[in-house]
Design an enzyme around this catalytic site. Structure first.
Site, PDB file in Angstrom:
ATOM      1  N   GLY A  24       0.796  -1.227   0.000  1.00  0.00           N
ATOM      2  CA  GLY A  24       0.000   0.000   0.000  1.00  0.00           C
ATOM      3  C   GLY A  24       0.826   1.273   0.000  1.00  0.00           C
ATOM      4  O   GLY A  24       0.294   2.357   0.238  1.00  0.00           O
ATOM      5  N   GLN A  25       2.121   1.166  -0.299  1.00  0.00           N
ATOM      6  CA  GLN A  25       2.962   2.373  -0.303  1.00  0.00           C
ATOM      7  C   GLN A  25       2.651   3.231  -1.523  1.00  0.00           C
ATOM      8  O   GLN A  25       2.560   2.721  -2.645  1.00  0.00           O
ATOM      9  CB  GLN A  25       4.448   1.980  -0.308  1.00  0.00           C
ATOM     10  CG  GLN A  25       5.377   3.181  -0.141  1.00  0.00           C
ATOM     11  CD  GLN A  25       6.841   2.774  -0.034  1.00  0.00           C
ATOM     12  OE1 GLN A  25       7.192   1.595  -0.144  1.00  0.00           O
ATOM     13  NE2 GLN A  25       7.697   3.749   0.179  1.00  0.00           N
ATOM     14  N   HIS A  45       8.916   6.284   5.096  1.00  0.00           N
ATOM     15  CA  HIS A  45       8.302   7.110   6.143  1.00  0.00           C
ATOM     16  C   HIS A  45       7.568   6.232   7.141  1.00  0.00           C
ATOM     17  O   HIS A  45       7.001   5.203   6.781  1.00  0.00           O
ATOM     18  CB  HIS A  45       7.345   8.148   5.537  1.00  0.00           C
ATOM     19  CG  HIS A  45       6.331   7.594   4.601  1.00  0.00           C
ATOM     20  ND1 HIS A  45       6.626   7.245   3.289  1.00  0.00           N
ATOM     21  CD2 HIS A  45       5.026   7.297   4.763  1.00  0.00           C
ATOM     22  CE1 HIS A  45       5.536   6.786   2.694  1.00  0.00           C
ATOM     23  NE2 HIS A  45       4.539   6.790   3.581  1.00  0.00           N
TER      24      HIS A  45
HETATM   25  P1  AMP Z   1       1.958   5.664   2.020  1.00  0.00           P
HETATM   26  O1  AMP Z   1       3.032   5.832   0.984  1.00  0.00           O
HETATM   27  O2  AMP Z   1       0.797   4.859   1.547  1.00  0.00           O
HETATM   28  O3  AMP Z   1       2.492   5.154   3.334  1.00  0.00           O
HETATM   29  O4  AMP Z   1       1.343   7.052   2.359  1.00  0.00           O
HETATM   30  C1  AMP Z   1       1.780   8.272   1.851  1.00  0.00           C
HETATM   31  C2  AMP Z   1       1.206   9.332   2.719  1.00  0.00           C
HETATM   32  O5  AMP Z   1       1.797  10.581   2.357  1.00  0.00           O
HETATM   33  C3  AMP Z   1      -0.302   9.521   2.619  1.00  0.00           C
HETATM   34  O6  AMP Z   1      -0.881   9.349   3.905  1.00  0.00           O
HETATM   35  C4  AMP Z   1      -0.450  10.949   2.111  1.00  0.00           C
HETATM   36  O7  AMP Z   1      -1.556  11.615   2.678  1.00  0.00           O
HETATM   37  C5  AMP Z   1       0.851  11.584   2.528  1.00  0.00           C
HETATM   38  N1  AMP Z   1       1.277  12.720   1.737  1.00  0.00           N
HETATM   39  C6  AMP Z   1       1.328  12.794   0.385  1.00  0.00           C
HETATM   40  N2  AMP Z   1       1.779  13.996   0.000  1.00  0.00           N
HETATM   41  C7  AMP Z   1       2.035  14.697   1.135  1.00  0.00           C
HETATM   42  C8  AMP Z   1       2.506  16.002   1.401  1.00  0.00           C
HETATM   43  N3  AMP Z   1       2.842  16.847   0.419  1.00  0.00           N
HETATM   44  N4  AMP Z   1       2.627  16.403   2.684  1.00  0.00           N
HETATM   45  C9  AMP Z   1       2.285  15.574   3.680  1.00  0.00           C
HETATM   46  N5  AMP Z   1       1.843  14.317   3.507  1.00  0.00           N
HETATM   47  C10 AMP Z   1       1.705  13.886   2.241  1.00  0.00           C
END
Ligand code: AMP
Ligand code: ZN
Length: 112
Positions: A93-94, A100
């Site tokens: 689900g990344q 992060h």
């Molecule tokens: P994941 O890669 O699935 O673990 O999640 C990526 C996360 O990054 C999601 O929860 C998004 O809401 C978050 N995200 C994407 N772009 C930004 C941004 N510019 N600032 C803060 N969070 C972000």
């Protein structure tokens, strides 16, 4: 820095973020689409695409990121605990391919 990585751009200050912590090699900021009253992420400043791309040389850095989670969670008012999530790879689900750790809380207990 990876050219088209959104989190590298945040680290470089090219895209704004709601920063909650900055160290020499670690940054923490609020998720842009929070799924709970408190939802932030802790990232290494170095571009590591995912946990599957981390190496032994990242061991200490990854340890410090994890140790920061309860400190920042408490600062954000999560006195009763929090969830930590690391999505790895498409199957995990990344969506953003810069490692992060999500720190999520304030919704009360949840199963799993
Ligand atoms: P994941 O890669 O699935 O673990 O999640 C990526 C996360 O990054 C999601 O929860 C998004 O809401 C978050 N995200 C994407 N772009 C930004 C941004 N510019 N600032 C803060 N969070 C972000
Ligand atoms: Zn990156």
């Amino acid at each position: 820095m990876s050219e088209d990585c959104i989190f590298c751009k945040i680290v470089a200050g090219e895209i704004p973020c709601k920063k909650i912590y900055e160290g020499n090699d670690i940054l923490a900021f609020h998720d842009i689409h929070p799924v709970a009253p408190v939802h932030f992420m802790i990232i290494p400043k170095e571009h590591i695409a995912s946990l599957a791309d981390a190496h032994v040389r990242h061991e200490e850095l990854l340890g410090r990121i994890l140790l920061l989670a309860p400190i920042l969670a408490k600062e954000q008012g999560l006195d009763d605990g929090f969830r930590t999530i690391i999505n790895t790879g498409r199957g995990g689900g990344q969506e953003v391919f810069h490692l992060h750790v999500h720190v999520i809380g304030g919704n009360g207990p949840r199963p799993m």
